[in-house]
Design an enzyme around this catalytic site. Structure first.
Site, PDB file in Angstrom:
ATOM      1  N   ARG A 224       0.862  -1.188   0.000  1.00 19.77           N
ATOM      2  CA  ARG A 224       0.000   0.000   0.000  1.00 19.77           C
ATOM      3  C   ARG A 224       0.900   1.240   0.000  1.00 19.77           C
ATOM      4  O   ARG A 224       2.010   1.222   0.535  1.00 19.77           O
ATOM      5  CB  ARG A 224      -0.883   0.032   1.264  1.00 19.77           C
ATOM      6  N   HIS A 272      -1.599   1.046  -9.598  1.00 16.32           N
ATOM      7  CA  HIS A 272      -2.244   0.066  -8.706  1.00 16.32           C
ATOM      8  C   HIS A 272      -2.878  -1.076  -9.525  1.00 16.32           C
ATOM      9  O   HIS A 272      -4.077  -1.356  -9.405  1.00 16.32           O
ATOM     10  CB  HIS A 272      -3.309   0.752  -7.820  1.00 16.32           C
TER      11      HIS A 272
HETATM   12  N1  NAP Z   1      -0.977  -3.677  -5.469  1.00 18.74           N
HETATM   13  C1  NAP Z   1      -1.976  -4.516  -5.593  1.00 18.74           C
HETATM   14  O1  NAP Z   1      -2.589  -4.625  -6.666  1.00 18.74           O
HETATM   15  C2  NAP Z   1      -2.351  -5.387  -4.434  1.00 18.74           C
HETATM   16  C3  NAP Z   1      -3.228  -6.463  -4.673  1.00 18.74           C
HETATM   17  C4  NAP Z   1      -3.527  -7.318  -3.620  1.00 18.74           C
HETATM   18  C5  NAP Z   1      -2.982  -7.101  -2.365  1.00 18.74           C
HETATM   19  N2  NAP Z   1      -2.153  -6.054  -2.162  1.00 18.74           N
HETATM   20  C6  NAP Z   1      -1.568  -5.850  -0.810  1.00 18.74           C
HETATM   21  O2  NAP Z   1      -0.884  -7.029  -0.400  1.00 18.74           O
HETATM   22  C7  NAP Z   1      -1.156  -7.241   0.978  1.00 18.74           C
HETATM   23  C8  NAP Z   1      -0.830  -8.670   1.388  1.00 18.74           C
HETATM   24  O3  NAP Z   1      -1.802  -9.573   0.899  1.00 18.74           O
HETATM   25  P1  NAP Z   1      -1.750 -11.133   1.289  1.00 18.74           P
HETATM   26  O4  NAP Z   1      -2.950 -11.751   0.672  1.00 18.74           O
HETATM   27  O5  NAP Z   1      -0.415 -11.709   1.015  1.00 18.74           O
HETATM   28  O6  NAP Z   1      -1.936 -11.029   2.883  1.00 18.74           O
HETATM   29  P2  NAP Z   1      -1.640 -12.155   3.987  1.00 18.74           P
HETATM   30  O7  NAP Z   1      -1.748 -13.513   3.399  1.00 18.74           O
HETATM   31  O8  NAP Z   1      -2.472 -11.805   5.173  1.00 18.74           O
HETATM   32  O9  NAP Z   1      -0.081 -11.924   4.333  1.00 18.74           O
HETATM   33  C9  NAP Z   1       0.346 -10.805   5.045  1.00 18.74           C
HETATM   34  C10 NAP Z   1       1.759 -11.045   5.526  1.00 18.74           C
HETATM   35  O10 NAP Z   1       2.222  -9.846   6.176  1.00 18.74           O
HETATM   36  C11 NAP Z   1       2.735 -10.205   7.461  1.00 18.74           C
HETATM   37  N3  NAP Z   1       2.594  -9.102   8.419  1.00 18.74           N
HETATM   38  C12 NAP Z   1       1.467  -8.454   8.789  1.00 18.74           C
HETATM   39  N4  NAP Z   1       1.749  -7.522   9.730  1.00 18.74           N
HETATM   40  C13 NAP Z   1       3.084  -7.608   9.956  1.00 18.74           C
HETATM   41  C14 NAP Z   1       3.979  -6.944  10.832  1.00 18.74           C
HETATM   42  N5  NAP Z   1       3.550  -5.983  11.687  1.00 18.74           N
HETATM   43  N6  NAP Z   1       5.281  -7.307  10.822  1.00 18.74           N
HETATM   44  C15 NAP Z   1       5.724  -8.291   9.982  1.00 18.74           C
HETATM   45  N7  NAP Z   1       4.922  -8.959   9.125  1.00 18.74           N
HETATM   46  C16 NAP Z   1       3.620  -8.614   9.119  1.00 18.74           C
HETATM   47  C17 NAP Z   1       1.923 -11.414   7.878  1.00 18.74           C
HETATM   48  O11 NAP Z   1       2.599 -12.104   8.923  1.00 18.74           O
HETATM   49  P3  NAP Z   1       2.002 -13.487   9.526  1.00 18.74           P
HETATM   50  O12 NAP Z   1       2.282 -14.511   8.431  1.00 18.74           O
HETATM   51  O13 NAP Z   1       2.817 -13.709  10.733  1.00 18.74           O
HETATM   52  O14 NAP Z   1       0.541 -13.265   9.753  1.00 18.74           O
HETATM   53  C18 NAP Z   1       1.852 -12.169   6.556  1.00 18.74           C
HETATM   54  O15 NAP Z   1       3.044 -12.902   6.347  1.00 18.74           O
HETATM   55  C19 NAP Z   1      -2.620  -6.815   1.108  1.00 18.74           C
HETATM   56  O16 NAP Z   1      -2.960  -6.511   2.428  1.00 18.74           O
HETATM   57  C20 NAP Z   1      -2.664  -5.574   0.237  1.00 18.74           C
HETATM   58  O17 NAP Z   1      -2.299  -4.434   0.990  1.00 18.74           O
HETATM   59  C21 NAP Z   1      -1.832  -5.196  -3.167  1.00 18.74           C
END
Ligand code: NAP
Length: 309
Positions: A224, A272
């Site tokens: 983000r 994005h």
């Molecule tokens: N640019 C785009 O088009 C686009 C599209 C989709 C998503 N995104 C972004 O990508 C993000 C991730 O998506 P996802 O599906 O991979 O989410 P996810 O499966 O929930 O994975 C999030 C990861 O971040 C880690 N995390 C969260 N808070 C943290 C912290 N304080 N310190 C260290 N690690 C932390 C989590 O740790 P744990 O494993 O320990 O829980 C997990 O490994 C979304 O939230 C969104 O913002 C962007």
């Protein structure tokens, strides 16, 4: 029973003609013409206006139209008792890993330099490493981060991942917590941010973190916009601490026309689009979740509001 659909005008125009075919068993109300709010039990939403969800007295399940749910948490009136499912769609996961691989390769193969050389008609070789000599660190090693990591590893990059909780994943170095952040930064010649936006991760890509990276590292932010302290990026690029940045997300979207990121020679900016929601696959996932919820079965990928993602 009706489902509220609310997204950007462009996304709504894309979804609207498809929903009758993709989810024929449901009646849809397209914001702002929502009719009787009491008839709405489910919501499929992206960036709903503050207060919209709270105005639906019989709302049972909120289905986010993206993987991140920061757009929902920004609503001070969010009905926090209603479960939220974030969208986890293998189609989007593949799209994101394509974006990350493309970005890492552009940084690794010095694309920005060769494009500048081409414009200036300079025929000159630059020193080039192999992927196996270019460690990549992924901040946010969840659904998207791990799949991007697998594809980068298949290309030969040594990959490490940083998450909130410690984990062991075969084939990857893993780190967690504040100490882990310093350690992964110290070895990442390309740093990729795929974190959710929470109070703990906002502004994580700042001058202090850049200073920990090996000199000349590349940055990819597809998490983000608020993960990046924008004012710290150009000084890091111009001082040579960073050699390039690929950015898909920004604090203000669309990126304002006068913003220096549009034209900076060491920044690649995309609107994005790293992993856009894909109606055919997303509708099947959300339709299945609604069926499960209505049948009293567990729904996958529910958000933990205390964690913030
Ligand atoms: N640019 C785009 O088009 C686009 C599209 C989709 C998503 N995104 C972004 O990508 C993000 C991730 O998506 P996802 O599906 O991979 O989410 P996810 O499966 O929930 O994975 C999030 C990861 O971040 C880690 N995390 C969260 N808070 C943290 C912290 N304080 N310190 C260290 N690690 C932390 C989590 O740790 P744990 O494993 O320990 O829980 C997990 O490994 C979304 O939230 C969104 O913002 C962007």
């Amino acid at each position: 029973m009706a489902i509220l659909f609310r997204s950007t005008p462009a996304a709504t125009a894309r979804w609207r003609p498809l929903l009758a075919e993709l989810m024929p068993e449901h009646e849809f109300r397209f914001w702002p013409e929502i009719g009787d709010p009491a008839a709405i039990e489910y919501a499929m939403v992206w960036q709903p206006p503050p207060g919209l969800l709270a105005s639906l007295p019989n709302l049972k399940l909120i289905c986010g139209l993206g993987a991140g749910i920061d757009h929902l948490l920004r609503d001070p009136e969010l009905p926090r008792h209603v479960p939220i499912m974030r969208l986890v769609d293998p189609y989007m996961t593949d799209a994101m890993s394509e974006y990350v691989v493309l970005s890492a390769l552009r940084l690794h193969r010095q694309d920005l330099d060769y494009l500048a050389q081409q414009r200036a008609q300079i025929w000159e070789e630059r020193d080039q490493k192999n992927a196996c000599e270019r460690p990549v660190g992924i901040l946010g090693f969840g659904t998207l981060g791990q799949e991007a990591g697998r594809k980068l590893r298949a290309l030969g990059f040594p990959v490490a991942g940083w998450s909130r909780g410690a984990k062991e994943i075969a084939g990857f170095k893993t780190y967690a917590g504040a100490e882990g952040l310093a350690a992964i930064a110290a070895e990442s010649e390309i740093l990729v941010c795929l974190l959710p936006l929470t109070a703990a991760t906002e502004g994580i890509l700042d001058a202090a973190l850049f200073a920990r990276l090996p000199r000349g590292a590349g940055l990819v932010n597809a998490g983000r916009g608020d993960h990046l302290v924008e004012a710290d990026l150009i000084p890091a690029l111009e001082g040579g601490q960073l050699s390039g940045a690929v950015l898909d997300v920004f604090r203000d979207e669309p990126l304002p026309s006068e913003h220096p990121f549009w034209t900076h020679p060491r920044i690649i900016a995309t609107p994005h689009i790293a992993a856009e929601t894909h109606p055919p696959t997303a509708a099947a996932i959300i339709g299945n979740a609604i069926r499960r919820f209505a049948a009293g079965q567990p729904v996958p990928n529910l958000v933990d509001l205390a964690r913030g993602y």
